[in-house]
Design a protein around this motif. Structure first.
Motif, PDB file in Angstrom:
ATOM      1  N   GLU A 119       0.930  12.996   9.613  1.00 35.59           N
ATOM      2  CA  GLU A 119       2.031  13.509  10.274  1.00 35.59           C
ATOM      3  C   GLU A 119       1.885  13.446  11.800  1.00 35.59           C
ATOM      4  N   GLN A 125      -0.690   0.671   7.832  1.00 36.89           N
ATOM      5  CA  GLN A 125       0.361   1.360   7.806  1.00 36.89           C
ATOM      6  C   GLN A 125       0.342   2.446   6.995  1.00 36.89           C
ATOM      7  N   GLY A 126      -0.370   2.232   5.869  1.00 34.80           N
ATOM      8  CA  GLY A 126      -0.814   3.441   4.850  1.00 34.80           C
ATOM      9  C   GLY A 126      -1.131   4.631   5.670  1.00 34.80           C
ATOM     10  N   THR A 168       1.088   6.244   8.375  1.00 33.51           N
ATOM     11  CA  THR A 168       2.109   6.948   7.873  1.00 33.51           C
ATOM     12  C   THR A 168       1.763   8.254   7.075  1.00 33.51           C
ATOM     13  N   PHE A 169       0.395   8.262   6.798  1.00 35.73           N
ATOM     14  CA  PHE A 169      -0.144   9.428   5.947  1.00 35.73           C
ATOM     15  C   PHE A 169      -0.175  10.693   6.832  1.00 35.73           C
ATOM     16  N   ASP A 206       1.056  -1.125  -0.041  1.00 32.24           N
ATOM     17  CA  ASP A 206       0.136   0.058   0.062  1.00 32.24           C
ATOM     18  C   ASP A 206       1.026   1.218   0.160  1.00 32.24           C
ATOM     19  N   TYR A 207       0.238   2.267   0.033  1.00 32.68           N
ATOM     20  CA  TYR A 207       1.177   3.474  -0.303  1.00 32.68           C
ATOM     21  C   TYR A 207       1.770   3.799   1.216  1.00 32.68           C
ATOM     22  N   ILE A 208       2.791   4.017   1.250  1.00 35.58           N
ATOM     23  CA  ILE A 208       3.361   4.554   2.876  1.00 35.58           C
ATOM     24  C   ILE A 208       4.076   6.152   2.575  1.00 35.58           C
ATOM     25  N   GLU A 209       3.749   6.574   3.602  1.00 33.59           N
ATOM     26  CA  GLU A 209       4.272   8.011   3.713  1.00 33.59           C
ATOM     27  C   GLU A 209       3.277   9.048   2.873  1.00 33.59           C
ATOM     28  N   ARG A 210       3.616  10.289   2.764  1.00 35.58           N
ATOM     29  CA  ARG A 210       2.885  11.054   2.083  1.00 35.58           C
ATOM     30  C   ARG A 210       3.570  12.156   1.083  1.00 35.58           C
TER      31      ARG A 210
END
Ligand code: SF4
Ligand code: SF4
Ligand code: SF4
Ligand code: FES
Ligand code: FES
Lengths: 896, 162
Positions: free
Chosen positions: B70, B63-64, B67-68, A168-172
């Motif tokens: 902040e 997890q997505g 981590t999206f 899946d997407y991680i971080e932005r």
């Protein structure tokens, strides 16, 4: 539905409500570029490259997410559109790395293709990769996320098609990327290497590893995967007689955009250096390469000699659940019409004969009763005795899609924890070999609570009264005592199953490979009939381990049944074939696979012809099998490789692989699918059907075929099941045996609401405690089963460089509590001992098994677990018990 | 990073309890993550699997989401979060030196947490009280007109406190 008309680039076109502008444009042959769109995925409208102009408002719309509306005037090529698309492509390219210029995706990259179509050059590329390549040691997939354009296609394929959820997407923002949990390498994640994400990625961000050829391929052939019985369509790309890439077939009804790791990467066994390239004859214990003429002459004269001196029944043939329908048809014709014996069987005897017998005697139809699509539409799906993830991945995807996205309730019955467990509404863990009691217990709940489909039972079935009386002892309390499943859970499961309108049952080897396999299949069929789930919606889904297990049986590679399941005891059926072949045919029943071995030991069978099977590994009791085969006067084995069985042969005939021949496979649903020639046969190998025809010739009984087409014509004429299926139509893409209304009644598929014999028949079956359970001195139960990375005995998958690199050797799965008790640490070499034999393997800890239960995979030639099994046959189907046995463990030494 | 690994294992029982109490809400994931963070101080990665199981999601999806935003932290955070402003005004008036001193006093680099989970050090962009620059924020309190003396008054020498 009302049609909607819009004006597209000045032309009026009609579509239906719910269509997007992009759908309609593509249907009308208007090209709109797209990057984040795929018809198989939920649209997200992320990349905006598919913009079109609405002439009335002048607005730009993302065509892939905008539904058509009556009266729209759309321009797909206006200057404004072109301008904006160029800007978008330039923006994307501006954050693309300069490695783009040497990218292996090359001409396959959709980004580059769109750029070049629009005249945007590869300028302004970044010097530094934005995100470094992830070091991965797996031999299948390579990720370079510096080339990722964040279209999320991989994520959607992973979630929506294969429902694995590995990424899946991680971080932005700027740091955003598709990643696994903890951003670990794929091999340390939940990834199954199905390759769906690789196939769908529009750029070079996700790529196959170890590509032999990276350019554009000219030949591109759609055929059928040669491994499991799901029957996925695969598209093979070829360069210089070498297969260089496999992709999910675009039109595949089964595959739907995804294969499993075997389909995507396992085809490379075709080019294994171990392929046999010429016929071999054993002289003084060593094989010598000889010409076809010499080999065939030798086989013909030996078979003839044995037939003449010892009688036709001293010969026995084993057909292949991995060969085509046409090949199995020819082989049984050779057995019956040329050699004069019904001693012919095929390896699906080892796992699916109980389905043929059990379903045949209840619903009257020897196999799965509905389509994969219908399974996915079910409200309740009961999966019993099948680890779909490893044994039937494509069915697993469908079941998971149903459970996660379509509201289906999954009732999972499996002592082991599997990938399906987290999708289960209820998960029952019965003791090994007790499924029959559980299923009878469910039926009893339904009967006593009056939850049955009375109308269906009254109008469409018989023997209900007699049968239901025999259920009395299966109270929830008794079932709990026998199976270990709490009585309450039995009741809940039964209610859920009965109350659903469309309920399906999926079962596999975990049912059929027990001694009571046939009885348990009958119990499942009883349950399906009781709830009205045969013949309309829902259904019974009997899995098949091999690509053509069902087809080999359809074609009469069976000792008691002619093609189309017509009994050899039926004089009319015998006469039809005898007339057509112009010869006398034997009408006494022949030997099943394991009986052939017994007869060889007793000296009654003197010669065997084995096509594409490896009994030394696949049958129980290896030493006995070897003894039997070496005691023969003459053994001929036809295979792609010098298998453990071929090594014992007097003559070995080199067979071509699935990719080198034409024909059809019939998948577990009964779908007849075309196998197409992709490359020329390797070396002097020949397609199995050609070898059989030539052998008949050499025996002086030529078969009257000059082409495969003529064989198909004969099948179409003599096998009711294959009539009116489009079987002969070269254009037909989706053939279903006996599906069409006009097919004769006895071959008609059940979901047309009619049982082939008019009525379904309830049959009482009783639970008996099994041998397989632990006993004195053997305190543990070993389960065997397939693993995702291999197939069957591994004769092909162990020769696939990538599969065998990733999964090189066998192992013993054991829970930590059991291991502690036996003083075993992870990685220790362990001897697994049964009353019959022993094998060694390395211990691997797991938390998916209940205490007292162990697991070992089937498919490793170097660890032949069939050695652990004695020969014990299901009394009706003659299938040997190969699923579970009682064992003890001895630690040999710590590893290393 | 290695400092974080010395942190005691999170109490999974406590977390299971929080998950169970949120299970019946309609869109439970984000409120659940907020509660875990409030009660545990951060979102331990070990919670991802149980959360995914409870809500029928893939672990990678959970997890997505984490981590999206902040506001979610997957590593332990100190009870007191010290944020040193590195906005322009603060920078001009010696913010850099203040940051250096704070680092020395706490024995932490940016983004690190002390092993006793007392302090976490972070930097922020302008916090809007430029008139008092240079500024630091400890917990919820802002301290303006910072100088070396005030730094040691506020933070003393906290090195080695774990
Ligand atoms: S890896 Fe490929 S498919 Fe996945 S988001 Fe990036 S470009 Fe799209
Ligand atoms: S290979 Fe298959 S399982 Fe692995 S990430 Fe891609 S889609 Fe998911
Ligand atoms: S092995 Fe089975 S599931 Fe995998 S690609 Fe082949 S047919 Fe499909
Ligand atoms: S293809 Fe339409 S937005 Fe990406
Ligand atoms: S720059 Fe620090 S508060 Fe504005």
């Amino acid at each position: 539905m009302e049609a909607i008309t819009i004006t597209l680039d000045g032309v009026e076109v009609g579509g239906h409500p719910g269509m997007t502008i992009l759908d309609l444009a593509r249907e009308s042959g208007v090209d709109i570029p797209s990057l984040c769109h795929d018809p198989l995925l939920t649209p997200i409208g992320a990349c905006r490259i598919c913009l079109v102009e609405d002439e009335r408002s002048g607005r730009l719309l993302a065509s892939c997410v905008t539904p058509i509306e009556s009266g729209m005037v759309i321009n797909t090529q206006s200057p404004k559109v072109q301008e904006r698309r160029k800007t978008i492509i330039k923006l994307i390219l501006a954050s693309h790395p300069d490695t783009c210029l040497v990218c292996d995706k090359g001409n396959q990259c959709e980004l580059r293709k769109i750029a070049s179509d629009m005249g945007v050059g590869l300028v302004g590329l970044q010097k530094i990769p934005l995100k470094a390549t992830i070091e991965e040691v797996n031999p299948f997939i390579e990720r370079d996320l510096s080339k990722c354009i964040l279209c999320a296609k991989c994520i959607r394929a992973d979630h929506e098609i294969v429902v694995q959820g590995a990424i899946d997407y991680i971080e932005r923002g700027f740091a955003s990327k598709p990643a696994t949990l903890n951003d670990s390498p794929l091999e340390n994640s939940d990834c199954t290497f199905c390759g769906a994400c690789v196939a769908i990625c529009p750029t070079g961000a996700l790529m196959e590893k170890k590509l032999v050829y990276r350019g554009t391929t000219l030949t591109n052939v759609s055929t059928i995967c040669p491994f499991c019985g799901c029957g996925c369509s695969i598209n093979l790309e070829v360069k210089d007689n070498q297969i260089v890439r496999a992709r999910p077939g675009k039109e595949g009804v089964v595959s739907r955009g995804a294969l499993c790791v075997k389909g995507s990467y396992g085809y490379d066994f075709v080019h294994s250096p171990e392929r046999l390239t010429s016929p071999l004859v054993k002289v003084n214990g060593d094989f010598e390469a000889v010409s076809w003429d010499e080999a065939l002459a030798k086989v013909a004269s030996e078979l003839k000699r044995i037939k003449e001196t010892q009688g036709p029944n001293s010969l026995a043939l084993l057909g292949s659940s991995k060969c085509t329908n046409e090949e199995n048809y020819l082989l049984q014709r050779l057995a019956r019409g040329v050699l004069g014996t019904n001693n012919i069987d095929n390896a699906s005897r080892l796992y699916s004969a109980p389905s043929i017998v059990g379903l045949g005697s209840t619903v009257g139809f020897p196999g799965t009763t509905n389509s994969l699509n219908a399974l996915e539409q079910s409200e309740v799906i009961m999966v019993i005795g099948a680890n779909l993830t490893s044994s039937a991945p494509a069915v697993g995807y469908a079941v998971k899609r149903a459970a996660r996205y379509k509201g289906a309730k999954l009732l999972l019955i499996d002592p082991q924890q599997t990938n399906l467990s987290s999708f289960a509404h209820l998960w029952l863990r019965p003791g090994v070999g007790t499924d029959l009691a559980l299923v009878n217990g469910m039926a009893r709940v339904i009967v006593t609570e009056g939850l049955l489909d009375e109308e269906f039972v009254t109008r469409k079935t018989d023997n209900y009264e007699v049968w239901s009386k025999e259920l009395e002892k299966y109270t929830p309390g008794y079932v709990e005592e026998v199976t270990g499943v709490p009585g309450d859970d039995v009741v809940r499961t039964a209610r859920l199953f009965a109350e659903a309108n469309l309920a399906s049952i999926v079962y596999g080897d975990g049912i059929t490979q027990h001694l009571t396999g046939t009885d348990t299949v009958i119990a499942l069929a009883n349950l399906a009939m009781l709830t009205g789930n045969v013949g309309l919606g829902g259904g019974i889904f009997a899995l098949q381990r091999d690509c053509n297990g069902l087809g080999a049986c359809d074609m009469g590679a069976l000792p008691d049944l002619l093609p189309g399941y017509q009994s050899v005891g039926n004089p009319q059926a015998i006469k039809t074939f005898a007339d057509r072949w112009d010869t006398d045919l034997p009408s006494d029943g022949g030997l099943t696979a394991i009986e052939m071995i017994d007869h060889a030991i007793e000296g009654k069978v003197k010669g065997m012809y084995i096509v594409g099977e490896n009994p030394v590994l696949s049958f129980p009791n290896q030493s006995l099998i070897k003894e039997a085969l070496t005691s023969l006067d003459f053994l001929v084995v036809q295979d792609m490789f010098l298998t453990e069985t071929a090594k014992l042969a007097n003559v070995v005939l080199p067979a071509a692989s699935f990719a080198e021949k034409e024909g059809t496979f019939t998948n577990f649903e009964g779908r007849i699918q075309r196998v197409c020639k992709v490359i020329e046969p390797i070396g002097d190998s020949l397609p199995d059907w050609e070898i059989i025809v030539q052998l008949a010739n050499s025996m002086g009984n030529p078969m009257p075929y000059s082409s495969l087409q003529q064989v198909k014509e004969e099948i179409q004429e003599l096998v009711p099941l294959y009539q009116d299926t489009g079987y002969m139509d070269p254009e037909a893409k989706d053939m279903h045996r006996g599906e069409l209304e006009k097919a004769p009644l006895r071959s008609r598929r059940l979901y047309k609401g009619q049982f082939p014999s008019g009525f379904g028949r309830f049959s009482p079956v009783q639970y008996e405690p099994q041998e397989e359970t632990p006993k004195d001195g053997y305190p543990l139960t070993l389960l065997t089963g397939s693993v995702l990375y291999h197939s069957g005995t591994g004769s092909r998958s162990s020769r696939s460089p990538r599969l065998s690199e990733f999964s090189p050797e066998s192992y013993l799965e054991i829970g930590e509590p059991d291991a502690t008790q036996f003083g075993i640490s992870e990685g220790d070499e362990v001897r697994v001992v049964s009353p019959t034999g022993e094998v060694t393997a390395v211990a691997k800890f797991t938390d998916v098994l209940p205490e007292g239960m162990l697991f070992m995979p089937l498919s490793f030639p170097s660890t032949p677990i069939n050695q652990l099994f004695g020969i014990a046959l299901d009394p009706r189907a003659k299938t040997p018990a190969l699923k579970a046995c009682a064992v003890k463990l001895e630690r040999i030494q710590p590893r290393g | 990073m290695d400092k974080v690994q010395q942190v005691p294992k999170p109490d999974l029982k406590q977390i299971e309890g929080i998950i169970a109490s949120c299970k019946d809400q309609k869109w439970p994931l984000i409120p659940l993550l907020q509660r875990i963070q409030e009660e545990v101080g951060y979102i331990p990665p070990e919670t991802i699997n149980p959360i995914a199981r409870a809500f029928g999601l893939f672990p990678s999806q959970v997890q997505g989401v984490i981590t999206f935003y902040e506001q979610f932290y997957t590593t332990p955070r100190g009870r007191k979060v010290v944020r040193v402003c590195r906005g322009t005004a603060c920078h001009v008036r010696g913010g850099k030196t203040i940051l250096k001193l704070v680092k020395q006093n706490l024995g932490l680099e940016e983004g690190e947490t002390s092993p006793d989970l007392e302090y976490t050090l972070e930097t922020v962009a302008c916090i809007g009280v430029c008139a008092l620059a240079p500024n630091i924020v400890i917990g919820k309190e802002t301290h303006g007109n910072m100088n070396p003396k005030k730094v040691s008054q506020l933070l003393g020498d906290k090195k080695g406190s774990g």
